[in-house]
Design an enzyme around this catalytic site. Structure first.
Site, PDB file in Angstrom:
ATOM      1  CG  ASP A 199      30.653  27.017  39.931  1.00 27.14           C
ATOM      2  OD1 ASP A 199      29.924  26.317  39.219  1.00 27.14           O
ATOM      3  OD2 ASP A 199      30.760  26.871  41.162  1.00 27.14           O
TER       4      ASP A 199
ATOM      5  CE  LYS B 191      27.951  31.806  28.518  1.00 21.48           C
ATOM      6  NZ  LYS B 191      28.650  32.092  27.240  1.00 21.48           N
TER       7      LYS B 191
ATOM      8  CG  MET C  20      25.863  33.983  47.668  1.00 18.71           C
ATOM      9  SD  MET C  20      25.410  32.273  47.317  1.00 18.71           S
ATOM     10  CE  MET C  20      25.448  31.565  48.979  1.00 18.71           C
TER      11      MET C  20
END
Length: 427
Positions: free
Chosen positions: A210, A232, A347
């Site tokens: 990750d 990616k 988050m």
């Protein structure tokens, strides 16, 4: 590893005892027995513990039914059916009586009080996955421990030599087919990965990583390891996860040892469950290695305990990646506003203003202490302390950016002393 007990005397014969289901008698319930019993239980031994009193740790084993405890002094009949006896008492006369009874029955006896009088020695041991190293220091326990510690350092080193595919007569020691390990890498400091996580990285042939995993862990992979940067992988979030699942399954079915390296813990907003299900559906064996989650570790290193006596008896961890007013949100922010404990938001920086407003609107006081920790446990960690009413504006003014943890609750101000600076990295 062994050596002569003294010049001219015979060397001990090293041997690995397979004790599963076999009776081992431990005499004594103090500190020495507390150290020795767990390894016997781990070996599957049928442990009979004879002692008038036990330490709390040993009592816990007895209460859980992991061993049988006779709350009295040793009796000769205790050795009936025994394969090994460990004497862990300070009374030399009592220890001698036990070892004499063992010798009559040809049962090997380990004595904590007198190694010279014992018929067997307990080595200094270190374990590294399937590898167990036992060191007998020629009768000198300090020498044995020094050598053991040196070997353990070598085995724990990131560049330690590893037999990925052990060879032995008969069946292999480990499954030779492909497999997947879901490994939590921790919140950012490379030294916070677990020992088991480190070991599996040294064995990996493929690593799917990750974005938030510590970069130093990747820098020290073997040069022949295939590294897949999961951050990616193209497409949207759902398609990207499907592609990650496909890579894990395909590589494992090709016979590869695959490590899925994830920031924090695989099951704390890490989609580890989805990856496990994909592997299970394909018949790929999976090992889950928990990681240190940022939800607890990052506030902790910033001087914010998520619980504190007389301050918070609960803490709740939520994801803030979806705005409170979004139909896609699964969080009951109204209920969270009524709680008195600690709220940890992962988050949530992008939606922090809306989250704070929602909590205040449903009863959480705007004066509630709040903290935001950016890039916690790393050299670039930044901490902002504020209140629920002003935290969103303060974050903007301070130009904090993800990844960041938000903590709301009185625990933010629970510790008056600032935390010590982070420990320097190991050389």
């Amino acid at each position: 590893m062994s050596g002569p007990a003294r010049e001219g005397s015979p060397s001990p014969y090293p041997l690995g005892l397979r004790l599963a289901g076999r009776r081992v008698v431990v005499v004594g319930g103090g500190a020495v027995a507390t150290r020795r019993v767990p390894a016997l239980l781990d070996a599957g031994a049928d442990v009979l513990l004879v002692a008038p009193e036990l330490t709390p740790a040993l009592r816990a084993h007895a209460d859980a039914g992991r061993l049988h405890w006779e709350p009295r002094r040793f009796a000769v009949g205790d050795l009936d059916g025994a394969w090994l006896v460990q004497v862990a008492v300070d009374d030399r006369a009592a220890a001698a009586a036990v070892s004499a009874a063992a010798a009559e029955r040809r049962v090997f006896c380990v004595r904590a009080d007198d190694r010279a009088a014992a018929s067997a020695w307990t080595p200094a041991v270190t374990r590294h996955g399937p590898v167990t190293v036992a060191v007998l220091g020629g009768g000198d326990p300090h020498r044995a421990m020094a050598v053991r510690d040196a070997v353990r350092t070598l085995l724990s080193a990131r560049r330690a030599p590893v037999l990925t595919h052990p060879v032995a007569e008969g069946a292999p020691l480990e499954p030779s087919g492909g497999r997947v390990a879901l490994v939590g890498a921790g919140p950012g400091d490379p030294e916070l990965i677990t020992v088991k996580g480190w070991r599996l990285l040294t064995e990996a042939e493929v690593v799917v990583a990750d974005r938030l995993v510590p970069g130093l862990l990747l820098d020290e992979l073997r040069p022949d390891v295939e590294l897949v940067d999961a951050s990616k992988i193209p497409y949207g979030p759902s398609r990207a996860q499907e592609e990650i699942n496909r890579i894990l399954v395909d590589r494992a079915l090709a016979g590869k040892v695959v490590v899925r390296l994830k920031g924090g813990d695989p099951y704390v907003f890490g989609r580890g469950g989805e990856e496990l299900l994909a592997c299970a559906e394909a018949g790929v064996p999976v090992t889950v290695v928990p990681g240190v989650t940022s939800a607890i570790a990052v506030p902790g290193v910033a001087g914010v305990p998520v619980t504190h006596r007389a301050v918070a008896h609960e803490f709740t961890v939520v994801s803030g990646h979806v705005a409170p007013d979004s139909p896609a949100s699964l969080v009951s922010w109204e209920s969270l506003a009524g709680l008195r404990g600690t709220l940890v938001i992962l988050m949530g920086l992008k939606n922090l203003a809306a989250i704070a407003a929602t909590l205040i609107a449903h009863g959480r006081p705007p004066t509630t202490p709040a903290a935001v920790i950016q890039e916690g446990t790393t050299a670039t960690q930044r901490t902002l302390r504020s209140t629920l009413g002003t935290v969103a504006a303060d974050v903007t003014a301070a130009a904090l950016r993800p990844p960041a943890i938000v903590v709301v609750g009185d625990v933010v101000d629970a510790l008056t002393a600032p935390p010590a600076p982070p420990f320097p990295p190991a050389p």
